[in-house]
Design an enzyme around this catalytic site. Sequence first.
Site, mmCIF file in Angstrom:
data_model
loop_
_atom_site.group_PDB
_atom_site.id
_atom_site.type_symbol
_atom_site.label_atom_id
_atom_site.label_comp_id
_atom_site.label_asym_id
_atom_site.label_seq_id
_atom_site.Cartn_x
_atom_site.Cartn_y
_atom_site.Cartn_z
ATOM 1 N N GLU A 433 17.660 44.730 14.255
ATOM 2 C CA GLU A 433 17.068 45.786 15.092
ATOM 3 C C GLU A 433 16.938 45.255 16.517
ATOM 4 O O GLU A 433 16.411 44.170 16.748
ATOM 5 C CB GLU A 433 15.697 46.204 14.554
ATOM 6 N N ASP A 506 12.877 42.606 11.405
ATOM 7 C CA ASP A 506 11.697 41.766 11.637
ATOM 8 C C ASP A 506 10.746 41.848 10.457
ATOM 9 O O ASP A 506 10.674 42.867 9.765
ATOM 10 C CB ASP A 506 10.973 42.237 12.910
ATOM 11 N N ASP A 508 7.831 42.611 10.092
ATOM 12 C CA ASP A 508 6.593 43.341 10.408
ATOM 13 C C ASP A 508 6.765 44.792 9.942
ATOM 14 O O ASP A 508 7.779 45.140 9.337
ATOM 15 C CB ASP A 508 6.319 43.273 11.924
ATOM 16 N N ASP A 510 7.289 47.602 11.486
ATOM 17 C CA ASP A 510 8.452 48.320 12.042
ATOM 18 C C ASP A 510 9.732 47.892 11.331
ATOM 19 O O ASP A 510 10.585 48.703 10.987
ATOM 20 C CB ASP A 510 8.587 48.035 13.549
#
Length: 648
Positions: A433, A506, A508, A510
């Site tokens: 991303e 990632d 996290d 998102d």
Amino acid sequence: MAQAKPEQYSGSDIQVLEGLEAVRKRPGMYIGSTGPRGLHHLVYEVVDNAVDEALAGACDKIEVWIHEDNSVTVDDNGRGIPIDKHPKEKIPTVEVVLTILHAGGKFGGEGYKVSGGLHGVGVSVVNALSSRVDVRVKRDGEEHSISFERGKTKEKLQRVGKAKGTGTKITFWPDPEVFTETLVFEYETLANRFREMAFLNKNLKIILYDERELDETGAAKKETFQYAGGIQDFVKWLNTGKETLNKPIYFEAKNEDGDVEVAMQWSTSYSTNSVLAFANNINTQEGGTHLDGFKQAVTRTINDYARNKGFLKEKDSNLSGDDTREGLAAIISVKLHDPQFEGQTKTKLGNTEIRSLVQTAVTQGLAEFLEENPKPAKRIIDKASQALKAREAARRAREMSRKAGALDSFSLPGKLADCSSKDASLSEIFIVEGDSAGGSAKQARDRKFQAILPLRGKILNVERAGLHRALSSESISSLITAIGTNIGEDFDAEQARYHRIIIMTDADVDGAHIRTLLLTFFYRYMPELINLGYIYIAQPPLYGLKKKNSRSIKIDKYLFNEAALKKEMAALEDPDKYDLQRYKGLGEMDPQQLWETTMEPSTRTLLQVSIENASEAERVVSELMGDQVEPRKLFIQKRAKEVRYLDI
Ligand code: 28F
């Protein structure tokens, strides 16, 4: 279809094929693996035998207990495995069925058996791979018992006492010497399979108890699966929460080759692969002749009806298969005496005779429904016509952009940093991303066989968007072009430019969201790539542990999940000698770190994406990613405790 009178059976159907030693030497040959999947396969083997009793019309209730000691009991109210002395083996038939490979089969006999692929290896395999098996048989007003250890008879057959009713009850303890990875049964995994079995066998009652979880009254957690509507209830279950266009269409046909049942219901959703096909209760994920016959009949019948009623004009082109199946949820369940399972995972039905049986039944059944129900018929045709218009609009848009030379289908997306190797089987593509992660991934990679495709921000949720919108999204069209297989009916796995497609987002929230959007895309537009095992999830480290004020910048230890961190902190005498770094995004690691922790084949860990249960996957994707808020909320509440990160 005449079923043999059960009493005609005798032990002679039993064929002695191989000792159980062979099973213990190479368990993977019989149950696929000795990991969690193989462990759960033991339960399916035993339950399949009970379901065979139901198919023979002799059993209508199966109870399954998961005990606290990781043993499982399966209890059916069938006729009870015969205990007569086996004419050839000179031991009780029940002992033959439990100790001789492929015994208990209905080879050559009438009736159906849940068999094929890894199914149908027989309960003797379960016996060989269990440290203990207890069998109770109730027949002729008496109860008998016999027990085994690692496939060998421990206590000979003995009379326990009088019995009311008939049936077979088997308790088995998976062998810790064989199942070294885990002995823990997953409730949801078993529940999903039993739900599917109950749908596929109308009125069969399957009750699952979990003695490891007690409810508020202190009783074992209990769930009952029973569906009077059979596969009509199955299709309604798949469409839960969706706006449907017709009441479920159901029809059945039989001939000397076997029996086919079909249930179909369109909704306003966009997916074209919500069609689940089964043969002898086995989910044929790789499709086969029954599914081909079904698809051909639907496409032709919908087109004929649309033309006859003037919805399609002479000059209009035909509706494609995908157009007619957009928004269609369907179950095709065939039962046949001699199923031929082919394909990589033995889940493709090969019987050619079944194709015409299904094709005829679907053509007749669907044409009749459309004739007799003009209103829903119109909604179904309108939906297919909209799909055709969207597809043609998308094609025109691509034509224009090709003329403009922007994104013609031959040139790859500008964002793609391709690898130099042209051998797809050695090549892999990392989908990352944003440009920062893309940047460090491009520096970190081995450009010989590793390509990088950075996607800008969130990608479109294809579950809520039609084909046209999907194809006009830049990241979706970049993915399709980079992967090279095309989509829908033009999909061709042979054209895949990489055999490893690795989602590296990632660590996290998102990143997790983008990962679910990508998984939704692959599930809806390239499901065969999942079945081929081409789709992976990279496992970047969550933490780096470094000795305090040591001159080297080298990380002493990488930790890949919270559990590993907890364990490490407990092990360290005094953590204050260490600095702990939390990696929020891939961009926080320098390329060397990213390479050795996440991208280098010899040191990285990749999660291979697979569909464990097709009906569950179908429900999860449509509930979680669909546009109905309520089902999603319920789904998340139900699984809140276990959701660490979303993994379909
Ligand atoms: C808990 C798991 O295994 N149930 C079974 C039967 C019933 C018969 C049977 C099984 C005959 C000789 C092949 C009884 N009466 N549940 C189970 N229920 N096997 S396994 O027969 C085995 C065949 O060998 C049965 C009349 N016909 C069949």
